[in-house]
Every structure is written in structure tokens, then in C-alpha cells.
Design an enzyme around this catalytic site. Sequence first.
Site, PDB file in Angstrom:
ATOM      1  N   GLY A   1       6.062  95.723  37.947  1.00 26.43           N
ATOM      2  CA  GLY A   1       6.249  94.625  38.897  1.00 26.43           C
ATOM      3  C   GLY A   1       5.185  93.557  38.743  1.00 26.43           C
ATOM      4  O   GLY A   1       4.826  92.881  39.704  1.00 26.43           O
ATOM      5  N   LEU A   2       4.670  93.395  37.518  1.00 26.20           N
ATOM      6  CA  LEU A   2       3.675  92.342  37.263  1.00 26.20           C
ATOM      7  C   LEU A   2       4.325  91.099  36.663  1.00 26.20           C
ATOM      8  O   LEU A   2       3.654  90.237  36.106  1.00 26.20           O
ATOM      9  CB  LEU A   2       2.585  92.860  36.325  1.00 26.20           C
ATOM     10  CG  LEU A   2       1.634  93.888  36.927  1.00 26.20           C
ATOM     11  CD1 LEU A   2       0.715  94.476  35.864  1.00 26.20           C
ATOM     12  CD2 LEU A   2       0.806  93.275  38.036  1.00 26.20           C
TER      13      LEU A   2
ATOM     14  N   GLY B   1       7.525  97.780  33.808  1.00 24.98           N
ATOM     15  CA  GLY B   1       8.133  98.254  35.058  1.00 24.98           C
ATOM     16  C   GLY B   1       7.173  98.292  36.241  1.00 24.98           C
ATOM     17  O   GLY B   1       7.501  98.872  37.280  1.00 24.98           O
TER      18      GLY B   1
ATOM     19  N   ASP C   1       6.550  83.800  40.767  1.00 30.40           N
ATOM     20  CA  ASP C   1       6.066  84.493  39.564  1.00 30.40           C
ATOM     21  C   ASP C   1       5.724  83.532  38.426  1.00 30.40           C
ATOM     22  O   ASP C   1       4.608  83.568  37.904  1.00 30.40           O
ATOM     23  CB  ASP C   1       7.080  85.560  39.107  1.00 30.40           C
ATOM     24  CG  ASP C   1       7.422  86.537  40.215  1.00 30.40           C
ATOM     25  OD1 ASP C   1       6.697  86.563  41.224  1.00 30.40           O
ATOM     26  OD2 ASP C   1       8.407  87.282  40.084  1.00 30.40           O
TER      27      ASP C   1
ATOM     28  N   GLU D   1      15.978  83.004  35.126  1.00 28.45           N
ATOM     29  CA  GLU D   1      16.260  84.240  35.880  1.00 28.45           C
ATOM     30  C   GLU D   1      17.570  84.083  36.656  1.00 28.45           C
ATOM     31  O   GLU D   1      18.392  84.989  36.692  1.00 28.45           O
ATOM     32  CB  GLU D   1      15.133  84.565  36.873  1.00 28.45           C
ATOM     33  CG  GLU D   1      13.792  84.866  36.249  1.00 28.45           C
ATOM     34  CD  GLU D   1      13.701  86.236  35.586  1.00 28.45           C
ATOM     35  OE1 GLU D   1      14.616  87.068  35.744  1.00 28.45           O
ATOM     36  OE2 GLU D   1      12.700  86.456  34.878  1.00 28.45           O
TER      37      GLU D   1
END
Length: 382
Positions: A120-121, A118, A168, A156
Amino acid sequence: MKTKLFELFQKTFESTPILAFAPGRINLIGEHTDYQEGFVFPAAVQFGIWVGIQKNELSYCRLYSLDFEEEFTFDWTSFSPKKGHWSTYVMGFLAQLKQAGYPFKGFDMMIGGDIPVGAGLSSSAALSVSIGTALSSLYDLKLSPISISKYAQNSEHQYAGVHCGIMDPYASAFGKKDQALLLDCRSNQHQEIPVHLGEYSLLLVNSNVKHSLADSAYNQRRAACEESVEILKKFYAGIQTLRDVKVSELEKVQQLLPGSLFPKAKHIISECERVHAAATALQSGDLDSFGKLLNASHQSLSQDYKVSCAELDFLAEKAQDFPGILGARMMGGGFGGCTINLIKTSTVSDFLEKIQQSYPTKFGLNPSFISVEVSEGARIVG
Ligand code: GLA
């Protein structure tokens, strides 16, 4: 993790796995610009996802997740990825390879990782890139890092419902030790810029806020940009995305855009300019200027793009007021997750104390601190 996964794989599936690793990412600057074909400045980090894989002679694939302590099997001749389950990322990747005509049969796969949850990496991008790297090696598909990134991005879109950009998975696939990637999200080409911070370090502060509306707000922001582009096209015929517009050009036609669209468009355009300025500053060792650009990015994300939240604003402001910090901003999609801070290493413990004393009292949440190192991208590790 690597050894644990290797040994458990051998014990569970009675074969020796190929091991792939793909890292999570940070983003130095350039937020929400990737889906407008703009510029971003990410880097891979030391945390990531390991995938062990080996062929089996079965009519089905056996998966095991170390994090969820859960197994999952599916028939490789006929399957349908379901949103919301970790196995979706495996089946989503596979479905795309199948569609592209790549052959595959039954295999066993084990997944484990050490990316803080959680924060955000981009653990999901790392997961997909690791799966892609593992499958490519197992079946000798020779998938290029850019195709792996695109399959990951598409997973995604199709199976998680987030219309994210390429940043990402790209950072996870192409990352280099001690180098940040100045990435052009139109040409999908990057330039490596050395990250030499001297007596400074990169520190993430996790707000530990999980905003349930983050995905839908993300898609709305993307749609708002596309709406602006349609309007601006009437005035500037040649443009394809906001990347093609200058702030001065946007200001000239401000009255054409509804009130809520103008600041959002301005964020994208000004953020792309900041990315270039930040890359130049980093390259010339001008960390003061680099830090100021981080602060300006936060201001723009919070005030113009409206993807921050009270907790992130608080953490960024506290950091910006702290003498040992040259710059701080929210990182990633927003509405929660981390701030990224450029901090004098010798002042880290004072800063942690300051945040620990103020943040929990104000928000009833405990922050966590993650020290990041710019690291190598996806690869086969065993
Ligand atoms: C998320 C998305 C990326 C990017 C960032 C914001 O991490 O996955 O594609 O848009 O948000 O910069």
C-alpha cells in the site's frame, strides 16, 4: 537498482538512458478524503520506481520490466492499453499525452523498483509519475508536477478501473525530504510541514493481506459519499463535496441520510478536521496529540467508514496497547496493506517480537516490517 538499471539498459538497447525516479508514499493521516476534495497529509518515502528511457529510430517502443523480467513492444502509432498488465501504465500515460497533442516517436524504456509489493505504498502511482518524469525529460515537454499527477490519476481511472483521488501521485511528484505535505485536494496546493520525530520513528507493519475486493469496495465508498452529497445539497445548497460540511451540520440532518451513509459521511468530515489538528500538533512538536489523532483515525476508518479488516484492527490495537507507541492506524485504501505506527525507536525490536509472536498464530500470515524515511519526490537522477 539505479546502477543495475543503467547498465542493463545500455546492454539491452545499446544506448545511454536518461534515468527518472519517483517514490512511493505514506500517508500520515487523512484517509479516503482526497476524492471528496478534502485534506490529506502524505509524504514521499525512500523506496520507488526507476525508469530508464532513450529514443530509438524504430516504429515501435520496446519496454522491459526488471521486476517481471519481461519485455513488451508496441507500435507507437497505434496501440491500446490493456487493463491488468504493467505496460498499461506506459501506454496509458502515452495515450493521454498523444490526446493532448504532444508529439513523440519510438523509444526504449526499462523499469525497475524497490517498493515492497502489496504494502500500500502506491507503487502504481510511483510508476506512472516516474514514466511521466522520464517522458517529459526525453521530449522536453516541461510537464509540471501537477500535470504529471493528474495524468497518473487518470491512468488509474481509465485503465485500472480505480476511481482514486490525487493523493498518491501528488505525494510522489511533490515529496520533499523530511517534509510532509498538508494537501488541499480542492485547490491542489500544499503546505510543507517538517517531520521531526526526535526519538520516535515511523514504522509500517504489513498485514500481508490482499483483499481481492478492495478496488470495488473503494469505488463503492466513493459512490456512497457522492450519494450523501446529493442528499445534503437539498439542505445545504452551496455544498459541492463533504469537505464543505461540518460535523455539527451533518448531525442536524442525520435523519435525511440512510443509516449506512451517515457514518461514512461523518468519517470524511471528521477525518479532515483530524488532518488539520495533526498538522498543528506535528508542527508544534506535540507528538502525544499527533498519536492520539492517528488512533482516532483508525477508529473512524474501521467503525464508521468500514474499510479495515480483522488483521488491520488487530495490528492497530496491539500497537495502541504497546507502551512505546504513541499512535497507530491502518494506512491507505484499506482491506489489507499496512498499519502506520509512531514508535519510540528504542522499542522497535520489542514491538516486532510482540507482533511476531501473536499475529501469525491468529491469522496464519507472516507480518513484515518497513521502516520509512520521509524523502524527496520525483526527479531525474541520471
Ligand atoms: C488509495 C487511493 C488514494 C486515497 C487512499 C485512501 O491509496 O489511491 O487516492 O483515496 O486510497 O486515502
